[in-house]
Motif scaffolding. Structure first.
Motif: not given
Length: 501
Positions: A108-114
């Motif tokens: 889910x952190x990947x979505x925040x990084x995007x």
């Protein structure tokens, strides 16, 4: 017709973003990682499993009790992600972790990084062309993206911590302000207030700073054409409307109307550093210096590495005495040296006292927090000069984002980072100061909008917390953006000067 240079810029930014996202994805592991990961993951686990924002009472068969020990928004995101692995939620927390349950949270952190990359692009696009050109915006994006990689924001996807969340929301809030200043309206003011509320629910410091920021905007609306009184009020009320359900929940369940219940502990940590190191304040500037400045600071202050060993003048600044941990856990105040561990013993004794009295972790935390704050404010009132002097120290400490928490990376572990990497964040911070001052002199709403929030939060950190280096990580994007803007301004001025000769 779309400009070809704009298309090239978009392609460059997308390619770089995809590359860094893939690099971030490769770093994700199922292993626990990140500062304070366990509290975050445990609350998210129980929220996903039972719907309770709760911790476990280890003294009462791990019975759940409601908490506000951490800010809610990132934990709600991690809980939603954990629900995607619903079969693992049937396990106990330890089995959930060992079976790879943290992977979903980290993904889910990947979505925040995007979203962080998007927020960076959006903010740069909203800066007026009169300040920087299209090509310069692309150059700035590349510079910022590589700082995210170099200083751990990209790697932050592998941690159960909220730095990338707050960095992203801060950039989105600043972008909202820039949109507002293009053509002010009630709707834009409300959207800015909404994003700021999400920021408050991610880092509690923004909530307290928000009252100062909104009060400043209200005053400005009386004298400036850039703020409209009713717009400021709508923005502020929107923020309160979004945040208030969480405050009401905490008031009803915990008898604490606060976003996070850890403020008192953090302030206690700071106050114990003051008490035990007051005679050696100048030496602490040496202790918390980065590697490349250690020799210079040693000559300036007269303190050396030996002062940080047991019995030395700076012994209370050192956390790396492994044998201290057993004494700390046994609550033996006289047997621990480091001021952080002394504060921890003091905090636990107060908590234990109230737990024994009420047999309730909720009430114990409530009354303990009251005692922490009472102690801290009494110390600050009795020693105001000391508090302000140590504020300068903690302002210094937070500049060095790459430092270990007690500043002993090189001396203990033989790790010596490049001086450019250590220096860059500090230069970015001073660039932020320069741009803030320039924006105030020129009465530029754009420059003030970019700088006001991060500089206010940093002031809060060094005035009210011990401001350990990682606190500055989520502010780094705006620090580095300020550095880039300042360098481009100098370059353009120099180019103009040379062309006129």
């Amino acid at each position: 017709m779309i400009n070809k240079s704009f298309i090239k810029s978009i392609v460059t930014i997308l390619m770089l973003s995809v590359f860094l996202l893939l690099a971030a994805f490769q770093r994700i592991t199922p292993l626990p990682s990140g500062p304070d990961w366990k509290d975050n993951a445990l609350i998210a686990y129980h929220l996903a499993k039972t719907g309770d924002f709760a911790l476990e009472d280890e003294r009462n068969s791990n019975k759940l009790y409601p908490t506000n020990f951490r800010e809610p928004l990132p934990i709600f995101i991690w809980a939603i992600a954990a629900n995607m692995n619903g079969n693992l939620l049937e396990n106990k927390f330890e089995s959930f972790v060992s079976s790879g349950g943290l992977l979903a949270m980290k993904k889910a952190n990947l979505l925040i990084l995007m979203l962080l990359f998007f927020a960076t692009f959006l903010l740069l696009e909203l800066i007026p062309p009169g300040l920087i050109s299209g090509l310069e915006k692309t150059m700035l994006f590349i510079f910022l993206a590589f700082t995210y990689q170099a200083y751990g924001l990209v790697g932050g996807v592998n941690q159960i911590s909220s730095d990338i969340h707050s960095a992203t929301l801060m950039l989105l809030f600043i972008s909202g302000l820039l949109v507002y200043f293009r053509q002010p309206s009630l709707m834009k003011a409300g959207v800015a207030g909404l994003v700021y509320a999400l920021l408050c629910l991610t880092k509690a410091a923004f909530f307290y700073v928000g009252f100062v920021l909104f009060a400043s905007a209200l005053l400005s609306s009386l004298y400036s054409k850039y703020f409209v009184l009713r717009h400021v009020l709508v923005s502020f009320l929107t923020m309160l409307l979004i945040v208030s359900p969480w405050l009401v929940r905490n008031g009803c369940a915990l008898q604490q109307f606060s976003i996070s219940g850890r403020g008192g502990e953090t302030m206690m940590d700071r106050k114990f550093e003051e008490i035990y190191n007051e005679q050696h304040l100048s030496g602490m500037f040496y202790a918390y210096s980065p590697d490349f400045l250690k020799p210079v600071m040693s000559r300036l202050t007269g303190y050396t590495f030996r002062d940080r060993l047991p019995g030395g003048r700076l012994q209370h600044t050192t956390r790396d005495y492994g044998w201290e941990l057993k004494a700390r856990d046994a609550l033996q105040m006289d047997a621990v040296i480091n001021s952080h561990h002394k504060a921890s013993v003091f905090i636990r004794k107060i908590y234990n006292h109230f737990y024994e009295a009420y047999k309730s972790p909720v009430l114990a935390r409530k009354y303990a927090e009251q005692q922490y704050k009472k102690f801290v404010f009494e110390e600050a009132l009795h020693h105001p000069v000391r508090h302000l002097k140590f504020g300068l120290l903690f302002a210094w400490r937070g500049l060095w984002v790459t430092n270990y928490v007690d500043g002993r990376a090189y001396e203990v572990f033989g790790v010596k980072r490049g001086w450019i990497k250590e220096l860059l964040p500090a230069v970015g911070f001073f660039s932020l100061i320069i741009i803030t001052a320039y924006g105030l002199v020129k009465r530029s709403p754009i420059l003030i909008a970019i700088t006001a929030t991060p500089i206010s939060v940093y002031c809060f950190y060094f005035l009210f917390t011990h401001n350990i280096p990682r606190y500055s990580l989520h502010l780094l994007p705006v620090w580095c953006l300020s550095l880039g803007l300042l360098l481009l301004w100098i370059k353009n001025k120099l180019k103009l000067f040379l062309s006129n000769r």
